[in-house]
Design an enzyme around this catalytic site. Structure first.
Site, PDB file in Angstrom:
ATOM      1  N   CYS A 600       0.829  -1.204   0.000  1.00 24.49           N
ATOM      2  CA  CYS A 600       0.000   0.000   0.000  1.00 24.49           C
ATOM      3  C   CYS A 600       0.867   1.258   0.000  1.00 24.49           C
ATOM      4  O   CYS A 600       0.457   2.293  -0.519  1.00 24.49           O
ATOM      5  CB  CYS A 600      -0.956  -0.003   1.190  1.00 24.49           C
ATOM      6  SG  CYS A 600      -0.157  -0.172   2.785  1.00 24.49           S
ATOM      7  N   CYS A 740      28.698  34.071  11.461  1.00 26.87           N
ATOM      8  CA  CYS A 740      29.427  34.193  12.721  1.00 26.87           C
ATOM      9  C   CYS A 740      28.792  35.295  13.567  1.00 26.87           C
ATOM     10  O   CYS A 740      28.498  36.393  13.068  1.00 26.87           O
ATOM     11  CB  CYS A 740      30.898  34.503  12.464  1.00 26.87           C
ATOM     12  SG  CYS A 740      31.872  34.727  13.981  1.00 26.87           S
ATOM     13  N   CYS A 743      32.020  38.299  13.984  1.00 30.99           N
ATOM     14  CA  CYS A 743      32.421  39.113  12.843  1.00 30.99           C
ATOM     15  C   CYS A 743      31.334  39.255  11.793  1.00 30.99           C
ATOM     16  O   CYS A 743      31.502  39.969  10.802  1.00 30.99           O
ATOM     17  CB  CYS A 743      33.688  38.549  12.206  1.00 30.99           C
ATOM     18  SG  CYS A 743      33.433  36.937  11.418  1.00 30.99           S
ATOM     19  N   CYS A 787      35.105  29.600  12.469  1.00 34.24           N
ATOM     20  CA  CYS A 787      34.883  30.750  11.592  1.00 34.24           C
ATOM     21  C   CYS A 787      36.095  30.939  10.693  1.00 34.24           C
ATOM     22  O   CYS A 787      37.232  31.094  11.185  1.00 34.24           O
ATOM     23  CB  CYS A 787      34.630  32.009  12.422  1.00 34.24           C
ATOM     24  SG  CYS A 787      34.396  33.497  11.417  1.00 34.24           S
ATOM     25  N   HIS A 873      -1.422   1.632   7.500  1.00 31.24           N
ATOM     26  CA  HIS A 873      -1.961   1.493   6.146  1.00 31.24           C
ATOM     27  C   HIS A 873      -1.843   2.830   5.434  1.00 31.24           C
ATOM     28  O   HIS A 873      -2.062   3.888   6.034  1.00 31.24           O
ATOM     29  CB  HIS A 873      -3.419   1.047   6.212  1.00 31.24           C
ATOM     30  CG  HIS A 873      -4.077   0.939   4.873  1.00 31.24           C
ATOM     31  ND1 HIS A 873      -3.605   0.106   3.887  1.00 31.24           N
ATOM     32  CD2 HIS A 873      -5.161   1.574   4.343  1.00 31.24           C
ATOM     33  CE1 HIS A 873      -4.379   0.219   2.817  1.00 31.24           C
ATOM     34  NE2 HIS A 873      -5.317   1.116   3.067  1.00 31.24           N
TER      35      HIS A 873
END
Length: 918
Positions: A600, A740, A743, A787, A873
């Site tokens: 199904c 970041c 910065c 970073c 189902h």
């Protein structure tokens, strides 16, 4: 009902006769009138059953069921099922089904007994008729015998003389048939001149032969007379010179064929042999032959083959008068032989040798014939037993399949009703919360009004109108409280009744059997860690087929969003395509798919793709053939099998088909889809999309990367100048940006998707699609991110944005999750959250960047999952692009539904298509 109360059978002779009587002419197509008709039919059937008229009761029950079936398909019925069910009677259809089935079984037994009794009566009547015929024939024969001493021989005699036969033919009082068993060429040359004299050629007669087989080999002129043999008073057989029925000889074989192997004819007396044969008749009555000049065949002489020792042959020149004969007294028992006669001695020895040889040949022939007949009889009995068992097995399998299919439909309907009940409870809970909030506000306003009245009464006298208003406010509050209490009591009563009926329905469910795999609970996995979606309750458990094929490389996806797949059984070998169609005139695109054993999940996805307008047009017009890619591992087979299924679904001539070949082809390349255990429809969809893209790839001219933006450049790096219709329809792009917090530097990356997998808000019974999209796209904090600008680990925020919207947007809800309380057992649970999603005009502009194309989408398909991890189902809700209506695809069943039923807590995967701007 007892046997004595049942009325005599009067409407038919078999159950098929009754089935022709319960056709109903639906002249009035109004559902209300048909409900009244159904009620009358049911009452008539009940009355007839009480009176003992089983035939009439069965016909009325079947008419009632036909009318109920017609009503259930009416549009008015689907709008107000409760009203029409109350008119029909909620229990009457099941009662009618049980009663009709019991009556049918009873009538089949009664018809069978009636047929047997009629057969016995016919046999007795035939015996009486035969006895009368025999008596009349005996009287006629006695008359002939009395009037003519040369008439019919006695019943104990087996031969007839030529004089007797001549008398019978001349008198004409008896019907005489003459069967000439000489070779065919001898009969043509000369035979007895009588109309009922036929040729039964010697070369056509063989041991163990039946009369029917012998009839096929007779000359054409003999067959009409042969067919009248049952009406003959006497049958005469003859050859050239036989005087009796010698076992093993032609006349004896012919007599055996007539008396033992002529099942259609009962002879009044046994056939007679003409003494002396045709040679004697030719000698005595040559005028009664067609050619009296014929010469009978001579006997073969054995003089040269016998050596007689001790016999002197005198010289003729030395002959002298013979001496006087010496009388010799023979000893008792010694045959008298004239030894002076050489011919007499030779005849004696020849007769003795011929007699012994005849007896030996006769014994050998009888043994061979008996052995052949015994072997044929045993083979015939075995064939009959095999046919009977095969027919019984087919009937049992057909009934088992029918009941199993009905059981699947009921269980599927039960699961869907449970889901609807859950949605109604959630909606009722929401309304109750709103009512309580309204009552709280009413109470606050009433308290404020009362306080103001008290303060006013301290300064001045209370006005009469103000007092009336206060009293009315208090009465309204009391009425609202009473109404709420009544609703609570009614809701509790309905809930108690629903749980009781649900428990009764589950108790009536048949227990699982090992022989046909009727277990509806999930199958255990091989290891505690290998937990997945268990087998669906919508289909039988098909036996697993083992295979040693290696698993092909499949597209990768995030399995954390759903239960890991359980261990699967290998697939079976590929066979010739066969949809096993069930014919029926349905609308185009409204054909169902047979459940092949927990398929199904596959049927649901196929129906959703089948209602994707551009995709089914692409497959139906054969355009996909130009793009088949044979270099991929699937060699284009997945696309070809899916196209064949789509064309069959859109033919409009099948009620449902079986996608066996597509399932087998999928199982060849992905082990998880080989067995008969339930799988996740989202997992199947993700893998299928990637397969179809690879199967239908075509190469495009690569663009100049210098002129492309970051999003387009990433897209062409992903496609590598190889695209497909599936890619252009379903695939989009997500931009992931990490920023970041120190910065503020950004690091964007791009990933493609064929569907969006959305988390659901935690601890929420109801939410909207917008809530899920916002939860998916909102930023999340990433601690310890390296970073590239700061060159240190920083906290960062990750934000997702849709940078490329596909024409067909597929959205998947992550309903399955690992239960934290049972994390070590890897136990999965399902969220039953009700999600409110729009059917039209889903605006994706607020959830995406400035994407090209149309951002407005309309819903056209939903893949639903009912149940839980213990057993589930799948169905599909699809909007037909041809008829503009919503339909429910529940495996092989396809029914129309109102648009109001599309939203439910069972929604698992949504299919949206971008609409054209007006």
């Amino acid at each position: 009902m007892t046997e004595t109360r049942r009325l005599q059978l009067h409407l038919g002779k078999c159950i098929e006769d009754l089935d022709k009587l319960h056709n109903v002419d639906f002249k009035s197509k109004r559902a209300t009138m048909l409900c009244k008709t159904a009620q009358k039919l049911f009452e008539t059937a009940e009355e007839a059953r009480e009176k003992g008229d089983e035939e009439y009761s069965y016909v009325q029950y079947m008419k009632y069921l036909r009318v109920v079936s017609y009503i259930s398909k009416d549009k008015d019925y689907t709008k107000d099922k409760t009203y029409f069910n109350s008119m029909i009677g909620t229990k009457n259809p099941n009662k009618a089904i049980d009663a009709a089935e019991n009556l049918k079984n009873s009538l089949i037994v009664r018809y069978k007994k009636e047929e047997q009794a009629q057969r016995l009566q016919d046999i007795k009547e035939n015996e009486l008729i035969k006895q009368k015929i025999d008596e009349n024939r005996k009287k006629a024969m006695e008359t002939v015998v009395v009037s003519d001493p040369h008439g019919v021989p006695g019943l104990e005699e087996v031969t007839i003389k030529s004089e007797q036969l001549y008398t019978l033919l001349k008198s004409g009082k008896l019907k005489v048939m003459i069967m000439d068993a000489r070779p065919g060429k001898d009969y043509i040359e000369s035979h007895i001149n009588h109309p009922a004299c036929i040729s039964v050629p010697q070369e056509c007669i063989s041991p163990g032969q039946s009369a029917h087989v012998l009839e096929q080999s007779l000359p054409a002129a003999s067959k009409p007379v042969w067919a009248e043999r049952a009406s003959m008073d006497i049958i005469i057989m003859l050859d050239w010179n036989s005087s009796a029925f010698i076992p093993g000889m032609t006349l004896h074989l012919l007599k055996t064929i007539l008396l033992k192997w002529d099942v259609k004819v009962q002879y009044s007396r046994q056939p007679l042999a003409l003494s002396g044969g045709y040679e004697d008749w030719l000698l005595k009555y040559p005028a009664f032959t067609t050619n009296p000049q014929v010469i009978p065949p001579s006997q073969e002489s054995m003089l040269d083959d016998i050596m007689l020792d001790g016999i002197d042959y005198p010289n003729f020149s030395d002959l002298s008068p013979p001496p006087a004969p010496v009388s010799r007294v023979n000893k008792p028992g010694e045959p008298a032989v004239d030894r002076s006669s050489k011919s007499a001695a030779l005849a004696l020895y020849s007769e003795r040798a011929r007699g012994v040889q005849t007896l030996l040949e006769q014994q050998e022939r009888i043994e061979d014939t008996s052995l052949t007949l015994e072997m044929e009889r045993l083979k015939a009995e075995q064939d009959w037993e095999d046919v009977r068992q095969h027919r019984e097995v087919e009937q049992r399998d057909e009934m088992r399949a029918m009941y199993k299919l009905r059981e699947q439909e009921i269980i599927s309907q039960l699961m869907q009703l449970e889901n609807k009940q859950y949605d109604m409870e959630q909606e009722n809970l929401s309304l109750r919360e709103q009512l309580e909030e309204y009552q709280r506000r009413e109470k606050e306003e009433a308290e404020k009004l009362a306080e103001s009245i008290v303060k006013a009464s301290e300064d001045v006298s209370v006005d009469e109108d103000v007092q009336v208003a206060a009293a009315a406010s208090r009465a309204r509050i009391a009425a609202v409280r009473a109404q709420r209490d009544a609703l609570d009591r009614r809701r509790e009563a309905l809930e108690t009744e629903r749980k009781r009926k649900l428990a009764e329905a589950r108790a009536k469910r048949k227990p699982g059997r090992e022989d046909d795999g009727d277990a509806y609970m999930g199958s255990p996995t091989d290891s505690p860690g290998a937990t997945g979606l268990n087998r669906s309750q919508s289909s039988p458990n098909i036996a697993k087929v083992s295979s040693d094929e290696d698993e092909s490389t499949a597209p990768q996806f995030d399995r954390s969003t759903k239960p890991p797949p359980p261990k699967m059984a290998p697939s079976c070998e590929l066979h010739q395509r066969d949809f096993q169609p069930v014919w029926g005139d349905v609308g185009r695109g409204l054909t169902g798919l047979k459940n092949l054993g927990n398929t199904c999940y596959m049927n649901s996805i196929i129906q959703c793709l089948n209602n994707t307008a551009i995709l089914f047009t692409y497959f139906c017009n054969g355009q996909y053939l130009e793009h088949i890619n044979r270099s991929h591992s699937t060699r284009g087979a997945i696309a070809e099998e899916l196209a064949a299924v789509v064309r069959a679904l859109w033919s409009g001539q099948y009620r449902f088909i079986a996608a066996k070949d597509l399932r087998n082809e999928v199982g060849k390349h992905q082990r998880a889809f080989r067995g008969s255990e339930q799988q996740d429809s989202h997992e199947f969809l993700t893998i299928l999309m990637d397969w179809l893209h690879l199967d239908l790839q075509f190469t495009i001219k690569p663009p100049h990367k210098e002129t492309l933006g970051a999003s387009e450049r990433a897209w062409h790096e992903y496609t590598k100048s190889k695209e497909s219709l599936v890619l252009r329809l379903f695939y989009g792009q997500i931009r992931s940006t990490v920023r970041c917090t120190v910065c503020l530097a950004n690091s964007p990356t791009y990933d493609s998707f064929s569907n969006l997998s959305l988390e659901l808000p935690p601890h929420s019974a109801r939410c909207t699609l917008a809530d899920c999209l916002n939860l998916y796209l909102n930023g999340e904090t990433i601690p310890g991110w390296n970073c590239p600008n700061c060159k240190e680990k920083r906290d960062a925020v990750k934000k997702l944005d849709i940078s490329r919207l596909p024409p067909v947007l597929v959205i998947h809800f992550k309903r399955f999750y690992v239960d934290p309380k049972e994390y070590m057992c890897n136990a999965y649970r399902k969220k039953q959250t009700y999600i409110d999603f729009p059917l039209e005009d889903l605006d994706m502009r607020q959830f995406s960047l400035d994407c090209p194309g149309n951002p407005l989408y309309n819903l056209y398909a939903v893949s639903n999952h009912y149940g839980s991890m213990e057993g589930g189902h799948y169905t599909a809700y699809c909007k037909s692009s041809v008829y503009g209506k919503w339909y429910k695809y529940d495996d092989h069943l396809v029914t129309e539904i109102p648009a109001s039923e599309v939203r439910s807590s069972a929604a698992y995967i949504l299919f949206y298509t971008s609409c054209t701007r007006s």
